[in-house]
Design an enzyme around this catalytic site. Structure first.
Site, PDB file in Angstrom:
ATOM      1  N   TYR A  54       0.924  -1.225  -0.253  1.00 43.48           N
ATOM      2  CA  TYR A  54       0.063  -0.066   0.105  1.00 43.48           C
ATOM      3  C   TYR A  54       0.843   1.298   0.301  1.00 43.48           C
ATOM      4  O   TYR A  54       1.492   1.263   0.705  1.00 43.48           O
ATOM      5  CB  TYR A  54      -0.997   0.397   1.239  1.00 43.48           C
ATOM      6  CG  TYR A  54      -1.414   1.510   1.737  1.00 43.48           C
ATOM      7  CD1 TYR A  54      -2.557   1.643   0.956  1.00 43.48           C
ATOM      8  CD2 TYR A  54      -0.777   1.957   2.323  1.00 43.48           C
ATOM      9  CE1 TYR A  54      -3.076   2.647   0.487  1.00 43.48           C
ATOM     10  CE2 TYR A  54      -1.045   3.475   2.440  1.00 43.48           C
ATOM     11  CZ  TYR A  54      -2.808   3.753   1.613  1.00 43.48           C
ATOM     12  OH  TYR A  54      -3.081   5.529   2.145  1.00 43.48           O
ATOM     13  N   GLY A  92      -5.236   6.215   0.360  1.00 47.57           N
ATOM     14  CA  GLY A  92      -6.374   5.943   1.057  1.00 47.57           C
ATOM     15  C   GLY A  92      -7.326   5.454  -0.267  1.00 47.57           C
ATOM     16  O   GLY A  92      -7.331   3.856  -0.209  1.00 47.57           O
ATOM     17  N   ARG A 152     -10.488  30.186  48.804  1.00 45.68           N
ATOM     18  CA  ARG A 152     -10.755  29.038  49.162  1.00 45.68           C
ATOM     19  C   ARG A 152     -10.903  27.448  48.597  1.00 45.68           C
ATOM     20  O   ARG A 152     -10.258  26.446  48.891  1.00 45.68           O
ATOM     21  CB  ARG A 152     -12.500  29.004  49.990  1.00 45.68           C
ATOM     22  CG  ARG A 152     -12.430  27.754  51.012  1.00 45.68           C
ATOM     23  CD  ARG A 152     -13.556  27.771  52.282  1.00 45.68           C
ATOM     24  NE  ARG A 152     -15.010  28.500  51.576  1.00 45.68           N
ATOM     25  CZ  ARG A 152     -15.765  28.391  51.372  1.00 45.68           C
ATOM     26  NH1 ARG A 152     -16.158  27.221  52.183  1.00 45.68           N
ATOM     27  NH2 ARG A 152     -17.200  29.218  51.288  1.00 45.68           N
ATOM     28  N   ASN A 204     -13.109   5.712   3.083  1.00 48.90           N
ATOM     29  CA  ASN A 204     -11.954   5.216   3.651  1.00 48.90           C
ATOM     30  C   ASN A 204     -11.301   6.331   4.526  1.00 48.90           C
ATOM     31  O   ASN A 204     -11.100   5.565   5.768  1.00 48.90           O
ATOM     32  CB  ASN A 204     -10.986   5.926   2.871  1.00 48.90           C
ATOM     33  CG  ASN A 204      -9.931   4.893   3.063  1.00 48.90           C
ATOM     34  OD1 ASN A 204      -9.505   3.651   3.090  1.00 48.90           O
ATOM     35  ND2 ASN A 204      -8.752   5.451   3.124  1.00 48.90           N
ATOM     36  N   GLN A 205     -11.011   7.322   5.046  1.00 49.22           N
ATOM     37  CA  GLN A 205     -10.949   8.202   6.403  1.00 49.22           C
ATOM     38  C   GLN A 205     -12.792   8.044   7.231  1.00 49.22           C
ATOM     39  O   GLN A 205     -12.840   9.670   6.657  1.00 49.22           O
ATOM     40  CB  GLN A 205     -10.217   8.706   6.362  1.00 49.22           C
ATOM     41  CG  GLN A 205      -8.976   9.082   5.310  1.00 49.22           C
ATOM     42  CD  GLN A 205      -8.296  10.196   5.605  1.00 49.22           C
ATOM     43  OE1 GLN A 205      -8.482  11.048   5.204  1.00 49.22           O
ATOM     44  NE2 GLN A 205      -7.386   9.784   4.772  1.00 49.22           N
TER      45      GLN A 205
END
Length: 516
Positions: free
Chosen positions: A58, A65, A284, A419-420
């Site tokens: 790849y 992608g 405080r 893909n993403q």
């Protein structure tokens, strides 16, 4: 005196190393140990063997992608990395600062030095040379969704390594090729996996996270010192920070903040105002507010440093086992969570200081100090307004910081043909966090002015009985900020104090850092 060296040899680094390199307080040195060089080059050589054997990898013999099903003709494989950084040249927004850019280069070098990215030692040398010669890619800050890594901003690093796009060098903007030539460097020719290895990772978000963590740590410490000053100025009850009291709620960071306040106030002394048993919450409960930040820092350090010392591109190359490992280490979810958490803790500290200032300027709550902390006397008091406008500005900065705390990590978008389809938003979260820090630091330096003014006015009423450390701190402030007796513009002093803050002029409390 030579600057300390930060060695890049695949061993873990702490985030302080990145900060030091970013600020020019250290220099980077890439290891040339033969075993390290061989380990790095072994990955590139294994990738070369795969290609020679017609292996399918790849991003090397396929498109990127969603285009991973597209096979690249062998004759075009060498051109693919150049296309990757070319088409990702679509960043926008403000450029990263020189400090941020150095951090990005250091973080990416550390990731590639892990030896599982399939890159050559020559690439690491070129990346280290950018740091060594301070050749800084001009990186637009916007355009990353945090998976598949910081692709678009890191494309500017990849392009500069190859002699393309613009850089900052010796105070000027110039073409990368010109800057490389000026120091005797040639543009690097990317090997098949190298474009992907540079760009497909979390370097930008992690670099920004390192810088954000360091600034937040300092902000929490100085907010504690300001709180101590404000307790004195408002004649508050120092026994709110009692050790036995805080032993009953044992958050370590909260206890550290209370201990710092006890030391600043010497709260074993009798208080002058015993009749007021309880101060308002912004005094405080200061250890409880600042303590959330203090207790978060060690955990956030762990997330950031794990990412810093990781290999986070895809695929990873296991040269020893001769495997190509496809995964998703580019996903920046841990940095996104760290930055969403940090910005919320920091904004809460800004809000605490904003509330303290509101008490100090109000005669109903400041126990005898003049309205708006005006230092004018006699008939001139009628036309002077003290810190009235400064308090308005602090309120505006605080409101904007609080507004920025919407978590970025939950706004994942599906991109790149699905893909993403789940992304981290880590870089946006980191940028948001830095913006919150910018605003909160403005609040903090305004509080330095207010604390100096309030203590100066309190001393007019009666001698101050300060601890040595608080007295020394006040003396430093008085040298930087004259008492405001007549109205004056404060913008220049605010900017000078911001510069001093960011140069770490003050480092209250010298014990080991909160993330140790």
């Amino acid at each position: 005196m030579p600057l300390p060296e930060i060695l890049f040899d695949g061993q873990p680094l702490r985030l302080e190393a990145v900060v030091a390199l970013a600020r020019g307080q250290a220099v980077a040195r890439l290891s040339d140990a033969p075993t390290f060089v061989r380990r790095i080059d072994a990955g590139a050589e294994f990738v070369a063997r795969l290609l020679a054997e017609d292996g399918v990898v790849y991003g090397i013999t396929t498109g990127y992608g969603d285009s991973c099903t597209v096979s690249i003709p062998p004759a075009l494989v060498e051109q693919l990395p150049t296309h990757l950084y070319t088409y990702h040249g679509c960043g926008a927004g403000a450029l990263l600062t020189p400090e941020q850019t150095r951090a990005v280069l250091a973080v990416r070098l550390q990731s590639l030095a892990q030896g599982v990215s399939g890159v050559s030692y020559a690439l690491l040398k070129q990346l280290a040379a950018l740091l060594a010669h301070d050749i800084l890619p001009q990186i637009p800050s916007e355009g990353s969704v945090g998976a598949s890594g910081d692709l678009t901003p890191l494309s500017y690093v990849a392009a500069v390594l190859c002699g393309e796009r613009q850089v900052w060098f010796r105070g000027e903007s110039m073409p990368a090729a010109q800057a490389l030539a000026a120091v005797g460097l040639q543009p690097h020719k990317l090997r098949p996996k190298e474009g992907l290895a540079i760009m497909n990772g979390t370097a930008v978000m992690t670099a920004l996270a390192c810088l954000a963590w360091d600034r937040a740590d300092q902000l929490g410490r100085l907010a504690t010192r300001c709180t101590a000053a404000n307790v004195v100025a408002s004649q508050g009850n120092a026994h709110h920070f009692d050790e036995t009291l805080f032993a009953a709620k044992p958050h370590p960071g909260q206890q550290r903040v209370a201990a710092r306040l006890r030391a600043d106030l010497a709260s074993d002394r009798p208080t002058r105002n015993e009749q007021r048993l309880q101060d308002r919450y912004s005094l405080r409960c200061a250890p409880h507010v600042i303590g959330v930040l203090e207790d978060s820092l060690p955990w956030l350090r762990q997330l950031i440093e794990n990412e810093l010392n990781s290999a986070n591109d895809n695929p990873l190359i296991d040269a020893e086992g001769e495997r190509v490992l496809h995964g998703g280490h580019f996903y920046g979810g841990h940095i996104a969570m760290a930055m969403d958490t940090l910005k919320t803790a920091v904004a809460n500290v800004a809000d605490l200081l904003d509330r303290q200032l509101a008490l100090l300027v109000d005669t109903r709550f400041n126990h005898g100090l003049p309205s708006n902390l005006s230092g004018a006397l006699g008939e001139r008091a009628a036309i002077n307004h003290g810190l009235k406008a400064l308090q308005i500005s602090v309120s505006a900065w605080t409101a904007e910081a609080l507004k920025q705390t919407m978590p970025a990590s939950v706004f994942s978008r599906s991109t790149e043909c699905h893909n993403q389809d789940k992304v981290s938003m880590g870089t946006i979260a980191a940028r948001d966090c830095l913006r919150v820090l910018d605003l909160s630091e403005q609040v903090l330096v305004a509080m330095l002015i207010a604390a100096r003014q309030a203590l100066g006015l309190r001393e007019r009423l009666a001698p101050l009985n300060l601890t040595p450390v608080l007295s020394q701190w006040l003396a430093d402030l008085c040298a930087r900020i004259p008492l405001i007796e007549e109205d004056r513009a404060l913008d220049r002093e605010l900017q000078q104090l911001l510069q001093a803050l960011r140069a770490q002029a003050w480092n209250p409390y010298g014990e080991a850092d909160a993330g140790a």
